[in-house]
Each structure stands twice: as C-alpha cells, then as structure tokens.
Design an enzyme around this catalytic site. Structure first.
Site, PDB file in Angstrom:
ATOM      1  N   HIS A  92       0.706  -1.164  -0.231  1.00 53.60           N
ATOM      2  CA  HIS A  92      -0.146   0.040   0.142  1.00 53.60           C
ATOM      3  C   HIS A  92       0.709   1.381  -0.202  1.00 53.60           C
ATOM      4  CE1 HIS A  92      -3.875  -2.058   0.547  1.00 53.60           C
ATOM      5  NE2 HIS A  92      -3.154  -2.976   1.458  1.00 53.60           N
ATOM      6  N   ASN A 165     -10.220  -2.957   1.840  1.00 52.45           N
ATOM      7  CA  ASN A 165      -9.999  -2.864   0.544  1.00 52.45           C
ATOM      8  C   ASN A 165     -11.036  -2.677  -0.485  1.00 52.45           C
ATOM      9  OD1 ASN A 165      -7.114  -3.588   0.818  1.00 52.45           O
ATOM     10  ND2 ASN A 165      -7.677  -5.947   1.003  1.00 52.45           N
ATOM     11  N   TYR A 379       0.076  -4.591  11.946  1.00 55.87           N
ATOM     12  CA  TYR A 379      -0.034  -3.212  11.689  1.00 55.87           C
ATOM     13  C   TYR A 379       0.396  -2.300  12.607  1.00 55.87           C
ATOM     14  CZ  TYR A 379      -3.448  -3.680   7.790  1.00 55.87           C
ATOM     15  OH  TYR A 379      -3.902  -3.776   6.411  1.00 55.87           O
TER      16      TYR A 379
END
Length: 741
Positions: A92, A165, A379
């Site tokens: 990303h 997404n 994350y």
C-alpha cells in the site's frame, strides 16, 4: 490526585470540548502549524535567516573559496533534506487521501453501543486513504491490483480505523502466510521486476500452491482490479469484527462502503495506456472532484450474524477468503461517508497517516478471524517501524478526544505531560483506568475451549465453491474480461509449469474459461472440468448490481474537440448543460492559443482550450463531444483527432457529434457497418454514438437534464449514454475490435 495533574486533565478535556463545539468538523484533523502566519523566513529553531542560497564561504575579491563547516543554517538545510524520506510502506505504498465526515442515518443501537454507530446527531470527522497494494510509491495508479480503502474515524471515544480493500476477500486465511504472499506478489528477488504487476512466475506459482487463494484471484482478474476512480469503487472491511450492545449480546459484522456514483472500471487497454500517459490519474481525479465540489459519497452497509448462528453456514464466517452472500445475510444501510477536503500537505497527512485494525472503540470488538488476529499485531508493529513509537501523536493520527495515560518518552515524543507520577497505581490515584460504567473499553468475554495446535477449522478447507459463485454471477462482458485478464497475466509467465498448472486450476472454476485461456497462453487444453460448477449466483458480486438508482453524469470528464470555425451555439450550449448536470467540460483544441468560433469578428477573444490534441489523450475522459462548423475540414485532416475518436469508440465510451461533425465521426468509424448516424432532423443513438445532423438551437440545451433512456433530444440521449459508463454492447457484438488503434 495532585493539583497539577488534575488541572492538566481538566484543561485538556475542556480544550477538546471547546474545539469540537466551536471548530468546523472538517478542520478537526488539520495540523495547526503557523507557517502561513510568520512573516520572516527562519531556521527550524525560529531564528530569522537572511540568505538560503549560498553556503558560508571564505571569499576573496576575485574568487570564491572553501565552504566553512560552521554554517549551521546550511548544515540544517542539507541535514533536513537528507532525512526527508521515511521507510516506504511494504504494501500500500502508492496512495492518496482526503478529509471528510461520516453521518449516521440509522442508529445501530440494537447491536452495538459504539457512539459512532448509535448517535445520529453526531458528525464524525474522517480521513480516508486509498492505495494500490503491490507497487512502490513511484508506480502507476491504474495497474491491475487490489485497492486499499482505509478510513480513520476521529470519534469522541477515540480513533476507529476501518482498514479495508475494494475487494471483499483476501488471498490467505491465516496471517502467518502474509510474508510469503507479499514476497510472491512483489518483484522477483533476482532482478527486482516486474513493478506493480502480478504477471510473473512467482505470483502465479504461489496462487496455484495455495488453493485458498482461488476465490481472491478470480476477483483480482475481474474489472474490480482496474477501477475507473477511487470514487467509483466499493470498500470492504474484509475481516469479521464483532458488535456488542448494551445487553452484552454479540453480533458478528462485515462492513461495506457502497459508492453513490456506482461501481465502474477502466478497460484494460485504457488502463495500460493511462499508466504511461498519466500515472497519477486516480489521485488527480479525487482531488479534481473535491475541488469542483463534486464530493464523493459512500453508504455504510453492515451485514450481521448473531453469535448463536455463527455455525449455521456451509462456510466459516471467520474465513477472510469468503463473502457472506446477501441472500443469506442481508445488507443494512446505516450511514453515509462524504469526502470534501483535500489535504493541505501530502507528506505529513497522506504519507504519515497510519492505520491499525486493532484501533476500535467501545462497542466494536474483534473475532476469531485468524487473518484479523495477525493483522492486529502486524499493523501496529509496522507503524512503529515507519514512524517511531510516538506515531499516534502525529497530528494526522492524533485523537480529538483527551489522551491521558502513563506512556512516556521514546523518539519524537510530542506531548508534554505534567505531574509527579507516571505509573499506576499511585499514591495520588492520578490518571486511573476508566471504569466500564464510565465508558471504559471492555473486551467481550467469549468462551474459549479447544486444543492448542497450528490448524484451522474444517470449514476453512473448502476453497472453490465461492470462486464459482463469483464467476457465475458476472455478466457476459465481465466474464470475457476475466478471460482476457488471465490470458494477459499467464502470457507473461515463461515457466510452463506455472501457466500449465494454473490452467488446470481455472478448470476447477469453469471449463469453458480454462479452455479459452489455455489456447491463448499455450497450455494443453483441458477436456474436462476439475470439479462440477454448482451453477449458483449471488447478488452484489457483479458491478452491474451497483449502478446508481438515478442515472447521473456528476463529476464525469467530457472532452469537447474544436478548431477554428467551430459552431458556437452547440459549443456554448453543451458546455452549459454539462456544468448544469454537475459534470466537467474540457476543451481540447488544435492549439492552446485562442480558437475562434465560426463567423467570429477579427478581434474576437475566442476560446482558450484546456489542452491541445498532443497534450491529452481520450483515455483521460469519460466521453467526447464534437460540435459542427467549418472547423471539421481541419479536424478531418488531423490524425490525432481521428485516433481520438477511434480510441474512444474502442474503449466503449459515449461519443456525441452535431452538424458537420457527424460526417467526421462517420468517416472514422466507417468500418463499423452496424452503426447508424443521423440523416435528417432526427437525433440518432447507435451503440452509444449520439448524432444530430441539424444545427442545435439554444432552447435544445435545458438547464435541468433528466437522464432517462427514452430521451428524445440530443443532450438527453448523449448524457444518458455517458451515465451508463460504457457501451458494452459494442464489445459483445464485436464492434470495438474492428476500429484500428
């Protein structure tokens, strides 16, 4: 509690309440730097600087000498430049974003006590970042890839990050496989190619060896992977989360963003060309729409399964490679997202924004989704690596509610915390944990029983049924695009083991599809299906299921081609009608100097085009209009104009022509014998080509355009064809193929 700590907490809470009540919602997440308020250029520590062009040197009368190390201002400038870049996101990396707000339309208090999903009086500020997955920051926007759709909600109870997404399923079921997947999708290690593409041996080798990826790669080979715009794609939370209500009852939930403009895509030839012609196409499109107040909007939908019914399905509801078919789990629309402000500076906002799936607020919880559990760890760890331990104190990531805890120090600490203690419990009872009855976060007390082992449940083992469901649900033209996508991708694989095995895997989905692909990529043609196709379909899988309720051309980019001698009535009338309908007209001319209309006087100002024909391409516009006039004699001789018309037709876009321009379009598309053009006074539409032979009158251009299929006037017919996005009938009837490019 000490006086200093109490006062500090009171001041912070008061300041936030004041900010929330007095400031504009769209400004809550803005960095409040004072760079525009200063009148003097200064160093980073505030000292005015008189010269930023020359290093301090030893200079004689006739020549310059050596630079001196003592010039702290020059050293600061170079040091800051040397450290401007932070580590790029592993995935990303290529993205853009915008600010906006979320409004709740229907309270979901029956299933959650989260304020953002229950309080319909709130307007919650948001920041949304869209991205591609595979490529580096310097790659192109329009590559075939999954798109990230991450939303940061600045709620009164803290940050909620809905990280998703534009495709509802994922390649893997367990986060343990994520490094392998990313290594396989990225450029191959021996030569660092290809960039931002899955068309290579390693990716498809991985896909074949992981049958759980079958459903996802069918989506990735569909039109979903080449969206027309970030504003015209769905968003999905992908993972299964939990919602908890005040009675401590749990529902499992999937989150969906549904665009008001519909779900639309590019065609593959167009996507390839745009990657070279305008690699920033998607990020510019988003900024342009917001600047023109055509604010993109999405509905927030939720699918809910009560905890007691989690085992009632043939699939495991925690499997991220599966969708919840709407026939089994209906969609419930509860809110609306609007993006209405572009970023002020790209790096500190779009590049430094950081999301975490673990960022939830009271009333929203996790589930046993094995991909989600791994993402919750990954994350947070990634953001520390990129931005440092204090990344949540950066303005773009900072909550708008008070933050008081005992976390201290670390690199790039921003917050100043007063007080004499930084631990709990302490003798002052300073900054205690928040009690549940006062809004403190409480994890759902789910019962856990089983054996500790490296395995997934038995329902995770079925990998083909939903891949067939997705393919069966597509329209004929969407299926044709899937076949072409596989043919392109596997044609780039030079290892026969890879493409031959993948054809056999496609035969597990649909035999006819596998046979078509085998011929194109040079694999043996399979004679039997790997497994029977169950033939079932589901709503919400084809893009055609998401056409806007009311046809609209809002924010569509419409090119108007002119040269000296264009018809000013048709030109001005259509420009006005386009703007009235909320679309954007762009004049493309033979030059970028003023172009005079037919019958213009010698000193007329004329029209200054936005671009000339060599400066833009038809790929950057949704439709093309050509007014009549004597300029057609010039345009007929211009090969770039003729190519523009042919390319637009091949890309299935609406084309409009009036007066003499009808003959120009007809001459370019002469090989398409099925096309019909206006002959006399009638307005003719044929395969999305709309023509009117006679000159249009001013009254022909209505201020309010009702887009209906039965429209009789030129503008109505032309705008309706634009609203359909593309004329796929051209493709299905084989017409687009006969136009030379």
């Amino acid at each position: 509690m000490t006086t200093s700590v109490t006062e500090g907490l009171t001041k912070v809470q008061g300041a936030v309440r004041s900010a929330v009540s007095n400031k504009k919602i769209s400004d809550l997440a803005r960095d409040t730097g004072d760079v525009h308020e200063k009148t003097k250029f200064t160093s980073d520590h505030g000292v005015p600087i008189s010269n930023t062009d020359h290093w301090l040197k030893v200079v004689s009368d006739d020549r310059g000498g050596p630079s001196v190390l003592e010039d702290q201002f020059a050293r600061e400038k170079i040091h800051r430049f040397d450290h401007e870049r932070i580590p790029e996101r592993v995935v990303h990396a290529r993205g853009t974003g915008a600010f906006g707000h979320f409004r709740l339309k229907e309270s979901a208090e029956d299933v959650t006590y989260a304020g953002v999903l229950t309080d319909t009086s709130r307007i919650t500020p948001v920041f949304v970042r869209f991205s591609t997955v595979q490529g580096s920051r310097g790659s192109a926007d329009t590559v075939r890839d999954v798109r990230g759709f991450a939303t940061k909600f600045y709620t009164d109870e803290g940050i909620w990050d809905l990280v998703g997404n534009n495709i509802p399923v994922f390649f893997i079921q367990d986060a343990m496989k994520f490094p392998d997947f990313v290594h396989a999708v990225k450029p191959e290690p021996h030569n660092e190619v290809p960039q931002a593409q899955t068309a290579h041996n390693n990716f498809w080798d991985f896909e074949y060896l992981h049958t759980e990826s079958t459903h996802m790669f069918m989506w990735a080979m569909s039109d979903r992977a080449i969206p027309r715009s970030y504003r015209m794609m769905q968003g999905f939370g992908v993972n299964t989360f939990s919602l908890i209500n005040k009675e401590a009852k749990r529902h499992f939930v999937k989150f969906h963003w549904i665009p008001h403009l519909g779900v639309h895509s590019l065609v593959w030839d167009e996507a390839l060309k745009l990657a070279g012609q305008d690699p920033d196409f998607h990020r510019k499109d988003l900024m342009e729409a917001i600047d023109n107040k055509a604010y993109p909007k999405w509905d927030l939908g939720i699918q809910l399964i009560p905890e007691e019914k989690q085992d009632d399905f043939e699939f495991d509801i925690f499997d991220a490679t599966k969708v919840w078919p709407e026939e089994l789990v209906p969609m419930r629309i509860i809110g609306e997202l609007e993006l209405n402000r572009n970023v002020d500076e790209f790096f500190p906002q779009t590049e430094q924004v950081a999301f975490c799936t673990s960022h939830v607020v009271p009333g929203i919880d996790f589930s046993d989704d094995p991909l989600l559990q791994g993402r919750n760890f990954s994350y947070f760890d990634t953001q520390i690596s990129r931005l440092g331990i204090n990344w949540e104190e950066l303005p773009i990531n900072r909550p708008v509610c008070p933050v008081m805890n005992h976390n201290r120090d670390g690199a790039m600490r921003h917050r100043i915390t007063k007080g004499t203690v930084n631990y709990w419990p302490n003798r002052f009872d300073a900054v205690p944990p928040t009690k549940p009855e006062d809004g403190g976060y409480v994890s759902y007390p789910s019962k856990v029983q089983g054996y500790k082992k490296r395995a997934l449940g038995p329902k995770f083992r079925e990998h083909f049924s939903q891949a067939q469901l997705f393919y069966n649900s597509l329209t004929d033209y969407e299926k044709e695009h899937v076949a072409k996508a596989f043919s392109f991708e596997l044609d780039h694989c030079d290892d026969p083991v890879v493409y031959e095995r993948m054809v056999s895997r496609i035969a597990d989905i649909d035999l006819a599809l596998a046979q078509c692909v085998a011929v194109m990529v040079g694999a043996p043609t399979p004679q039997s299906a790997g497994r029977p196709n169950h033939g079932r379909k589901s709503r919400g899988l084809s893009q055609i299921d998401f056409l806007p309720k009311e046809p609209t051309i809002e924010s569509r980019r419409i090119a108007i081609l002119i040269g000296d001698g264009y018809d000013p009535v048709a030109f001005n009338g259509l420009c006005g009608a386009i703007k009235a309908a909320g679309a954007l007209p762009f004049v493309i001319g033979t030059k970028r100097q003023p172009i005079l209309p037919e019958g213009a006087k010698e000193h007329s100002k004329g029209t200054v085009p936005a671009h000339h024909f060599d400066g833009q391409r038809s790929t950057m516009f949704d439709a093309t209009f050509i007014p009549g006039g004597s300029h057609i004699q010039i345009l007929k001789q211009n090969n770039q104009v003729r190519y523009w018309i042919a390319e637009s037709f091949g890309h299935l876009k609406a084309i409009g022509a009036t007066g003499e321009a009808v003959d120009l379009v007809r001459s370019v598309l002469s090989d398409v014998t099925q096309l019909y053009f206006s002959q006399d006074n009638e307005v003719m539409e044929s395969y999305g080509v709309v023509t009117a032979r006679t000159d249009l009158k001013p009254e022909s251009f209505k201020e309010t355009i009702k887009l209906v299929k039965e429209a009789k006037d030129f503008v109505g017919k032309f705008f309706y064809e634009i609203a359909q996005h593309r004329n796929y009938k051209r493709e299905l009837d084989g017409l687009a193929k006969v136009v030379p490019f």
